[in-house]
Design a protein around this motif. Structure first.
Motif, PDB file in Angstrom:
ATOM      1  N   GLU A   1      54.846  -6.238 -69.503  1.00 53.65           N
ATOM      2  CA  GLU A   1      55.357  -6.667 -70.798  1.00 53.65           C
ATOM      3  C   GLU A   1      56.419  -7.751 -70.605  1.00 53.65           C
ATOM      4  OE1 GLU A   1      54.371  -5.709 -73.816  1.00 53.65           O
ATOM      5  OE2 GLU A   1      52.842  -4.383 -72.975  1.00 53.65           O
ATOM      6  N   SER A   2      56.529  -8.641 -71.587  1.00 50.49           N
ATOM      7  CA  SER A   2      57.528  -9.706 -71.494  1.00 50.49           C
ATOM      8  C   SER A   2      58.933  -9.115 -71.485  1.00 50.49           C
ATOM      9  CB  SER A   2      57.388 -10.672 -72.665  1.00 50.49           C
ATOM     10  OG  SER A   2      58.068 -11.882 -72.418  1.00 50.49           O
ATOM     11  N   GLY A   3      59.745  -9.529 -70.505  1.00 50.96           N
ATOM     12  CA  GLY A   3      61.099  -9.020 -70.365  1.00 50.96           C
ATOM     13  C   GLY A   3      61.201  -7.786 -69.496  1.00 50.96           C
ATOM     14  N   GLU A   4      60.081  -7.327 -68.962  1.00 53.71           N
ATOM     15  CA  GLU A   4      60.074  -6.137 -68.117  1.00 53.71           C
ATOM     16  C   GLU A   4      60.632  -6.457 -66.725  1.00 53.71           C
ATOM     17  OE1 GLU A   4      56.706  -3.109 -66.226  1.00 53.71           O
ATOM     18  OE2 GLU A   4      56.315  -4.156 -68.117  1.00 53.71           O
ATOM     19  N   ILE A   5      61.370  -5.517 -66.139  1.00 53.63           N
ATOM     20  CA  ILE A   5      61.867  -5.673 -64.776  1.00 53.63           C
ATOM     21  C   ILE A   5      60.770  -5.247 -63.799  1.00 53.63           C
ATOM     22  CG2 ILE A   5      63.574  -4.911 -63.088  1.00 53.63           C
ATOM     23  CD1 ILE A   5      65.561  -4.540 -65.322  1.00 53.63           C
ATOM     24  N   VAL A   6      60.474  -6.117 -62.843  1.00 52.37           N
ATOM     25  CA  VAL A   6      59.460  -5.799 -61.836  1.00 52.37           C
ATOM     26  C   VAL A   6      60.100  -5.854 -60.444  1.00 52.37           C
ATOM     27  CG1 VAL A   6      57.605  -6.726 -63.275  1.00 52.37           C
ATOM     28  CG2 VAL A   6      58.728  -8.221 -61.615  1.00 52.37           C
ATOM     29  N   ASP A   7      59.410  -5.307 -59.462  1.00 53.81           N
ATOM     30  CA  ASP A   7      59.911  -5.358 -58.089  1.00 53.81           C
ATOM     31  C   ASP A   7      59.023  -6.282 -57.254  1.00 53.81           C
ATOM     32  OD1 ASP A   7      57.594  -3.859 -57.642  1.00 53.81           O
ATOM     33  OD2 ASP A   7      58.693  -1.956 -57.537  1.00 53.81           O
ATOM     34  N   PHE A   8      59.388  -6.463 -55.990  1.00 56.78           N
ATOM     35  CA  PHE A   8      58.625  -7.369 -55.139  1.00 56.78           C
ATOM     36  C   PHE A   8      57.214  -6.857 -54.876  1.00 56.78           C
ATOM     37  CE2 PHE A   8      62.689  -9.390 -54.164  1.00 56.78           C
ATOM     38  CZ  PHE A   8      62.308 -10.717 -54.067  1.00 56.78           C
ATOM     39  N   GLU A   9      57.054  -5.562 -54.852  1.00 58.77           N
ATOM     40  CA  GLU A   9      55.724  -5.008 -54.641  1.00 58.77           C
ATOM     41  C   GLU A   9      54.803  -5.371 -55.805  1.00 58.77           C
ATOM     42  OE1 GLU A   9      58.557  -3.465 -53.887  1.00 58.77           O
ATOM     43  OE2 GLU A   9      58.186  -3.638 -51.730  1.00 58.77           O
ATOM     44  N   THR A  10      55.355  -5.361 -57.020  1.00 56.91           N
ATOM     45  CA  THR A  10      54.559  -5.764 -58.197  1.00 56.91           C
ATOM     46  C   THR A  10      54.207  -7.244 -58.118  1.00 56.91           C
ATOM     47  OG1 THR A  10      55.671  -4.081 -59.542  1.00 56.91           O
ATOM     48  CG2 THR A  10      54.498  -5.819 -60.718  1.00 56.91           C
ATOM     49  N   LEU A  11      55.179  -8.045 -57.674  1.00 56.37           N
ATOM     50  CA  LEU A  11      54.909  -9.473 -57.490  1.00 56.37           C
ATOM     51  C   LEU A  11      53.822  -9.689 -56.442  1.00 56.37           C
ATOM     52  CD1 LEU A  11      58.421 -11.214 -57.541  1.00 56.37           C
ATOM     53  CD2 LEU A  11      56.588 -11.444 -59.227  1.00 56.37           C
ATOM     54  N   LEU A  12      53.898  -8.945 -55.365  1.00 53.01           N
ATOM     55  CA  LEU A  12      52.910  -9.111 -54.302  1.00 53.01           C
ATOM     56  C   LEU A  12      51.516  -8.711 -54.775  1.00 53.01           C
ATOM     57  CD1 LEU A  12      52.282  -9.803 -51.377  1.00 53.01           C
ATOM     58  CD2 LEU A  12      52.857  -7.442 -50.742  1.00 53.01           C
ATOM     59  N   GLU A  13      51.442  -7.681 -55.591  1.00 54.08           N
ATOM     60  CA  GLU A  13      50.147  -7.265 -56.129  1.00 54.08           C
ATOM     61  C   GLU A  13      49.555  -8.361 -57.020  1.00 54.08           C
ATOM     62  OE1 GLU A  13      48.230  -3.608 -58.792  1.00 54.08           O
ATOM     63  OE2 GLU A  13      50.293  -3.502 -58.092  1.00 54.08           O
ATOM     64  N   ALA A  14      50.427  -9.020 -57.785  1.00 53.35           N
ATOM     65  CA  ALA A  14      49.974 -10.130 -58.634  1.00 53.35           C
ATOM     66  C   ALA A  14      49.690 -11.372 -57.797  1.00 53.35           C
ATOM     67  CB  ALA A  14      51.029 -10.432 -59.693  1.00 53.35           C
ATOM     68  N   ASP A  15      50.521 -11.599 -56.775  1.00 58.75           N
ATOM     69  CA  ASP A  15      50.412 -12.730 -55.848  1.00 58.75           C
ATOM     70  C   ASP A  15      50.087 -14.046 -56.561  1.00 58.75           C
ATOM     71  OD1 ASP A  15      50.562 -14.005 -53.410  1.00 58.75           O
ATOM     72  OD2 ASP A  15      48.464 -13.622 -52.914  1.00 58.75           O
ATOM     73  N   PRO A  16      51.014 -14.560 -57.370  1.00 58.42           N
ATOM     74  CA  PRO A  16      50.750 -15.771 -58.151  1.00 58.42           C
ATOM     75  C   PRO A  16      50.629 -17.027 -57.292  1.00 58.42           C
ATOM     76  CG  PRO A  16      53.067 -15.198 -58.258  1.00 58.42           C
ATOM     77  CD  PRO A  16      52.385 -14.057 -57.546  1.00 58.42           C
ATOM     78  N   ASP A  17      49.842 -17.972 -57.805  1.00 53.76           N
ATOM     79  CA  ASP A  17      49.762 -19.296 -57.180  1.00 53.76           C
ATOM     80  C   ASP A  17      51.008 -20.121 -57.477  1.00 53.76           C
ATOM     81  OD1 ASP A  17      47.084 -18.925 -56.190  1.00 53.76           O
ATOM     82  OD2 ASP A  17      46.359 -19.258 -58.242  1.00 53.76           O
TER      83      ASP A  17
END
Length: 418
Positions: free
Chosen positions: A301-317
């Motif tokens: 959700e917009s404004g949600e706090i995420v961690d690095f593991e969530t970022l890694l799962e998304a792995d954005p370009d």
């Protein structure tokens, strides 16, 4: 507020602002009627002459009243949740709460008429990063009243010509009653703004049956109408439309677009706030037209706090950093922190150096123009030209042949040279 001796409320300042021209015209016309036609037909030469003079005066005054009505219409506009508002003339002092409204006043040549806004020093510094690229344009919001939680007493003190703010969002703060909102409207000046269109938030119950959502430029058009600045709006809207046409014709197929996340630029090693790119509302007015692929795929959700593991799962370009162009934020430090982090360093965007700054979500039309251009270049360098690696300072000086909109034209519009 004045009171008549019979106990009825007398005209307030708000009444004069809204109805002054019409009342004045009506009183003038009231003295110009009579039985002139009957007198003329009776053959009385003196009376006939008086009748002809009276008819001429009536026609002149009617034309004058029509002109007054036309001029008044230039400062009349309607917008949810307040409905129709009519100003007597272009406002000289403008109260705002959020920066999308402050930027609208700025776009209409009244940036320095703004007397209040949220976090004025922060946003003054941020906006001036972009204003630097508009020749002959200046802006100073530093030291203004910080109006995130405004008080009624302060609004009386400011005595603004218009409150370019959403009364429903002010009421939502919890320390304003409906009576307070109405008192300000009647005794100081009208409210005219819409903020819950940011991401289509639910309005307070008292406003639910009259609340509508608008796009950024749809709302800007209404503000321009109320300010009597239709021509300025049309000029800036044309600049934006030309850029959108270029983007529409140059976007790659959806399957070939990069995956993207937008996060807050501050405290990247502590709280990572993630923001969506295509949800309804004007907060995405610069990303939605570009059709990026959400790396989170709707799971955040917009404004949600995420961690690095969530970022890694998304792995954005590509990673976009909200507030990355604010002078108090260091993009070099943000890049360094990610590259030295055991998880952050493995992200595709980090490894490919596709870490780019953004400005602000609560953008008005001027910031929107810059942010559409910068984001197009950040996401699609092959189609729209590369965005230079940003370290610090103002918006980069893009070579003239690679610019997506005419800076001089925008500066001229703001300065009134149409």
């Amino acid at each position: 507020m004045t009171q008549n001796t019979d106990g009825q409320r007398g005209p307030t300042r708000r009444d004069y602002v809204k109805y002054g021209g019409a009342v004045l015209g009506g009183s003038l016309l009231a003295g110009c009627t009579g039985n002139s036609t009957t007198d003329a037909e009776s053959g009385n030469e003196s009376t006939a002459t008086e009748a002809q003079t009276s008819a001429t005066e009536t026609q002149t005054e009617t034309e004058s009243d029509t002109t007054t009505s036309d001029e008044s219409a230039a400062f009349t506009a309607s917008m949810s949740p307040v409905g129709e508002v009519a100003l007597e003339s272009a406002p000289e002092t403008v109260f705002t709460r959020l920066t999308h409204h402050a930027d609208m006043a700025f776009a209409l040549g009244r940036g320095n008429s703004v007397n209040a806004m949220h976090a004025p020093d922060y946003y003054d510094a941020l906006w001036n990063q972009f204003v630097e690229r508009l020749p002959g344009v200046s802006l100073d919001w530093s030291g203004l009243y910080s109006s995130w939680e405004p008080t009624k007493e302060k609004l009386y003190e400011l005595d603004s010509d218009v409150h370019l703010a959403d009364p429903a969002s002010v009421h939502q703060l919890g320390n304003w009653s409906m009576a307070d909102i109405e008192e300000v409207d009647e005794n100081i000046s009208p409210w005219f703004g819409n903020s819950l269109s940011a991401r289509h938030q639910e309005p307070p119950e008292e406003w639910a049956d009259r609340y509508e959502y608008y796009g950024l430029w749809e709302q800007f058009e209404k503000v321009a109408q109320a300010f009597g600045e239709r021509e300025r709006f049309e000029a800036l809207s044309s600049v934006r439309q030309s850029m959108l046409d270029e983007i529409s014709g140059g976007l790659p197929a959806a399957s070939e677009r990069p995956t993207v996340v937008m996060v807050g630029a501050s405290n990247i090693e502590q709280d990572i706030y993630a923001y969506t790119l295509d949800n309804p509302g004007f907060l995405t007015a610069h990303t939605r037209p570009l059709g990026p692929r959400d790396a989170f795929d709707g799971s955040v959700e917009s404004g949600e706090i995420v961690d690095f593991e969530t970022l890694l799962e998304a792995d954005p370009d590509v990673m976009l950093f909200l507030g990355g162009m604010q002078p108090g934020t260091s993009m070099p430090d943000t890049r360094s922190a990610l590259k030295s982090h055991p998880v952050g360093s493995t992200l595709t965007a980090v490894q490919n150096d596709r870490l780019h700054p953004q400005g602000a979500r609560y953008q008005g039309p001027i910031l929107n123009l810059f942010q559409i251009e910068m984001t197009a270049k950040q996401l699609y360098p092959e189609q729209f030209g590369a965005w230079p690696t940003y370290e610090s300072g103002p918006y980069p000086e893009i070579p003239e042949g690679e610019r997506m909109f005419d800076r001089q034209r925008v500066a001229d519009v703001i300065n009134g040279d149409l």
